[in-house]
Scaffold this active site. Structure first.
Site, PDB file in Angstrom:
ATOM      1  CE  LYS A  90      -4.002  -2.032   2.394  1.00  0.00           C
ATOM      2  NZ  LYS A  90      -4.859  -1.884   3.609  1.00  0.00           N
ATOM      3  CD  GLU A 102      -8.735  -8.997  -3.556  1.00  0.00           C
ATOM      4  OE1 GLU A 102      -9.556  -8.675  -2.688  1.00  0.00           O
ATOM      5  OE2 GLU A 102      -7.612  -9.481  -3.282  1.00  0.00           O
ATOM      6  CG  HIS A 135      -5.233  -6.065  -0.339  1.00  0.00           C
ATOM      7  ND1 HIS A 135      -6.455  -6.048   0.290  1.00  0.00           N
ATOM      8  CD2 HIS A 135      -5.323  -6.981  -1.350  1.00  0.00           C
ATOM      9  CE1 HIS A 135      -7.266  -6.909  -0.332  1.00  0.00           C
ATOM     10  NE2 HIS A 135      -6.602  -7.483  -1.330  1.00  0.00           N
ATOM     11  CE1 TYR A 180      -9.193  -2.819   0.362  1.00  0.00           C
ATOM     12  CE2 TYR A 180      -8.485  -0.805  -0.729  1.00  0.00           C
ATOM     13  CZ  TYR A 180      -8.206  -1.909   0.054  1.00  0.00           C
ATOM     14  OH  TYR A 180      -6.920  -2.097   0.535  1.00  0.00           O
ATOM     15  CG  ASN A 212      -3.584  -2.298   7.070  1.00  0.00           C
ATOM     16  OD1 ASN A 212      -3.451  -1.822   5.942  1.00  0.00           O
ATOM     17  ND2 ASN A 212      -4.625  -3.037   7.413  1.00  0.00           N
TER      18      ASN A 212
HETATM   19  P1  IDP Z   1      -7.867  -6.723   5.398  1.00  0.00           P
HETATM   20  O1  IDP Z   1      -7.020  -5.714   4.659  1.00  0.00           O
HETATM   21  O2  IDP Z   1      -7.129  -7.324   6.552  1.00  0.00           O
HETATM   22  O3  IDP Z   1      -8.488  -7.765   4.480  1.00  0.00           O
HETATM   23  P2  IDP Z   1     -10.517  -5.500   5.489  1.00  0.00           P
HETATM   24  O4  IDP Z   1     -11.508  -5.716   6.573  1.00  0.00           O
HETATM   25  O5  IDP Z   1     -10.768  -6.142   4.172  1.00  0.00           O
HETATM   26  O6  IDP Z   1      -9.073  -5.917   6.065  1.00  0.00           O
HETATM   27  O7  IDP Z   1     -10.378  -3.920   5.299  1.00  0.00           O
HETATM   28  C1  IDP Z   1      -9.686  -3.377   4.189  1.00  0.00           C
HETATM   29  C2  IDP Z   1      -8.795  -2.272   4.685  1.00  0.00           C
HETATM   30  O8  IDP Z   1      -9.595  -1.200   5.157  1.00  0.00           O
HETATM   31  C3  IDP Z   1      -7.906  -2.643   5.871  1.00  0.00           C
HETATM   32  O9  IDP Z   1      -6.689  -3.246   5.474  1.00  0.00           O
HETATM   33  C4  IDP Z   1      -7.692  -1.314   6.552  1.00  0.00           C
HETATM   34  O10 IDP Z   1      -6.614  -0.588   5.959  1.00  0.00           O
HETATM   35  C5  IDP Z   1      -8.984  -0.586   6.268  1.00  0.00           C
HETATM   36  N1  IDP Z   1      -9.902  -0.702   7.411  1.00  0.00           N
HETATM   37  C6  IDP Z   1     -10.602  -1.788   7.791  1.00  0.00           C
HETATM   38  N2  IDP Z   1     -11.347  -1.555   8.878  1.00  0.00           N
HETATM   39  C7  IDP Z   1     -11.112  -0.252   9.199  1.00  0.00           C
HETATM   40  C8  IDP Z   1     -11.601   0.604  10.246  1.00  0.00           C
HETATM   41  O11 IDP Z   1     -12.395   0.211  11.096  1.00  0.00           O
HETATM   42  N3  IDP Z   1     -11.115   1.873  10.224  1.00  0.00           N
HETATM   43  C9  IDP Z   1     -10.231   2.332   9.296  1.00  0.00           C
HETATM   44  N4  IDP Z   1      -9.758   1.555   8.302  1.00  0.00           N
HETATM   45  C10 IDP Z   1     -10.194   0.284   8.245  1.00  0.00           C
HETATM   46 MG    MG Z   2      -9.898  -7.561   2.980  1.00  0.00          MG
END
Ligand code: IDP
Ligand code: MG
Length: 149
Positions: A9, A126, A115, A49, A112
């Site tokens: 990312k 994807e 992805h 997304y 984070n």
């Molecule tokens: P993942 O990346 O571990 O699959 P997902 O639930 O698919 O997690 O969420 C996609 C991305 O959205 C996450 O990697 C994170 O960067 C962001 N995200 C998810 N939940 C939150 C939240 O509650 N607040 C802010 N960003 C979030």
């Molecule tokens: Mg995800």
């Protein structure tokens, strides 16, 4: 053998962590079959997304992922989807174990670093939105027999 979609990312690219992230998958024994350095368009981000549309963080997530370049990749190997998700750690870096990418390299959920597809079906979807079939490289690493029985 399974394929999964991985993105480094914008935060990790900006922080100079491209090599570090790639190193971990290479060293584990996974095989790189596709890679591009790119800016993600709004349209592509919303498609990628799509499952999060309507959630409070959706707008921020799309503007973040489109804000600066990413590295889009396809990695292949045994149980690649699950293994690579485990190597990334929990979504929120505060819950991610030390030794995982997010646990070692990130602090905030919205920054984070990586992805990774969450299922084989998501991986197929994807991969197909980021890569054309001819952009994926079929090759056999010489070391295959030293990684797999
Ligand atoms: P993942 O990346 O571990 O699959 P997902 O639930 O698919 O997690 O969420 C996609 C991305 O959205 C996450 O990697 C994170 O960067 C962001 N995200 C998810 N939940 C939150 C939240 O509650 N607040 C802010 N960003 C979030
Ligand atoms: Mg995800």
């Amino acid at each position: 053998m399974e394929r999964t979609f991985v993105a480094i990312k914008p935060d990790a690219v900006q922080r100079g962590l491209i090599g570090e992230v790639i190193d971990r998958f290479e060293q584990r024994g996974f095989k790189l079959v596709g890679m591009k350095f790119m800016k993600v368009s709004n349209e592509l981000a919303e498609k990628h997304y799509g499952e999060h549309k309507g959630k409070p963080f959706f707008g921020g997530l799309v503007s973040f992922i489109t804000s600066a370049p990413i590295v889009a990749m396809v990695w292949e190997g045994k149980d690649a989807v699950d293994n690579i998700r485990k190597m990334m750690g929990k979504t929120n870096p505060k819950d991610a174990d030390t030794g995982t990418i997010r646990g070692d390299l990130a602090i905030d959920i919205g920054r984070n670093a990586v992805h990774g597809s969450d299922s084989v079906e998501s991986a197929k979807r994807e991969i197909s939105i980021f890569f054309k079939e001819e952009e994926l490289v079929n090759w056999e690493p010489e070391i295959h027999k030293w990684i797999y029985e």
